[in-house]
Design an enzyme around this catalytic site. Sequence first.
Site, PDB file in Angstrom:
ATOM      1  N   SER A 132       6.442   7.907   1.952  1.00 30.92           N
ATOM      2  CA  SER A 132       6.019   9.293   2.127  1.00 30.92           C
ATOM      3  C   SER A 132       5.768   9.557   3.600  1.00 30.92           C
ATOM      4  CB  SER A 132       4.721   9.542   1.347  1.00 30.92           C
ATOM      5  OG  SER A 132       4.133  10.772   1.700  1.00 30.92           O
ATOM      6  N   TYR A 151      -4.053   6.487   0.997  1.00 22.46           N
ATOM      7  CA  TYR A 151      -2.687   6.764   0.546  1.00 22.46           C
ATOM      8  C   TYR A 151      -1.691   6.494   1.671  1.00 22.46           C
ATOM      9  CZ  TYR A 151       1.316   9.352  -1.352  1.00 22.46           C
ATOM     10  OH  TYR A 151       2.565   9.705  -1.803  1.00 22.46           O
TER      11      TYR A 151
END
Length: 310
Positions: free
Chosen positions: A153, A179
Site C-alpha cells: 500500500s 499499518y
Amino acid sequence: MSERITTPFGRESTAAEVVAGIDLTGRRAIVTGGASGIGVETARALAGAGAEVTLAVRDTAAGQRVADDIGGDVRVARLDLADRASVAAFVAGWDGPLHLLVNNAGVMAAPETRTPEGWELQFATNHLGHFALTRGLHRYLAAEGARVVQVSSSAHLMSGVVFDDIHYERRPYDPWTAYGQSKTANVLFAVEAAKRWAADGITANALMPGGIATNLQRHVSQEDLDRLRAQAKDRAGEEYRWKTPEQGAATSVLLATSPLLEGVGGRYFEDCNEALPAAPGIATSGVAEHALDPEAATRLWDVSERHLGR
C-alpha cells in the site's frame, strides 16, 4: 539502476483487461483473502484465464459463496494469518505444483490488538503470517519457478519497519503507522525473497492496488476516510480518486501473469507500472527508499525467522 518497467496498462485498467489473451490452463494459484474486495476480482481474473485457484480465507462459507459465483476450478481452504497453527495446517494441506501466490489478505488501521504471542496484530497478519505461509510453501514455489505477489500500500510511506520497537511495546500505539510499517514489510519481503530465491526461479514483487472501498476499511471511520482523502493529492495535484475492485485487482494480476514481468523481482508497482521514487508531499504514490533498502530487507527476514522460531 535497473530500467523502470512500464506496461500498456494504467490506473483505469481492470484485472480482466490485464489478463486478456493469457492462458493459465494448468497453472495453480493461491489468493489469500480471496473472499472479499480485490481478492475476489483477483481470483476471478485468474480463474477466467484457466487457472485452478484456491481461496485461502478465514471464513470458508464466504469463500465458498465467492467460488460458486466465479465458477471454474475455484477451491476454498481455511487460513487465518494471525494464527500460526492455521498457517501450518494450510501448508501441510497443500500438495503439488504452485505457480502463483498472491499474498492479498490484510487488516488496516486496527485498534491495538495482540496475538497470543504478544505481537501487534497488523504486523502479525500482514507480514508474519504471509512470511510463514510463503516460506512454508517454498518447495512448491521453487519446483515451478513461481511468482509471489505482495499486496502492499502507499501507506508504506507512513513508516519504515521500526526494528527497535516493532510491536509498540515502548511507544504509543498508532493504528496508521502500524499499518504503514506492515505494508513496508510486505515490500521488503519481496526484495529479500527475490534475492534469496533467484536461483530457484522464484520472483517476488510488491504493489499498491490503489484506494478501493472494501471491507478492508472496517476499522476506519467515515470521518477518517474523508480526512485522508482530502489530504491525499496525486502527482498532478488532483484529488485522489477511488478505484473499482476490478481496477484495484489489475496490478496484482499483472504481476502474477504478465510476460513483461518474466524474471523480474524485488520491485514495487502501482497503476500497472513500476512506481517512481516517492516525492515530498505526495502521500498516495511512489515508493519510499526505506521499502527497497536491501539491508533492511535482510534484517527483516532474520527478525521474522526469529519470531517464528526458525
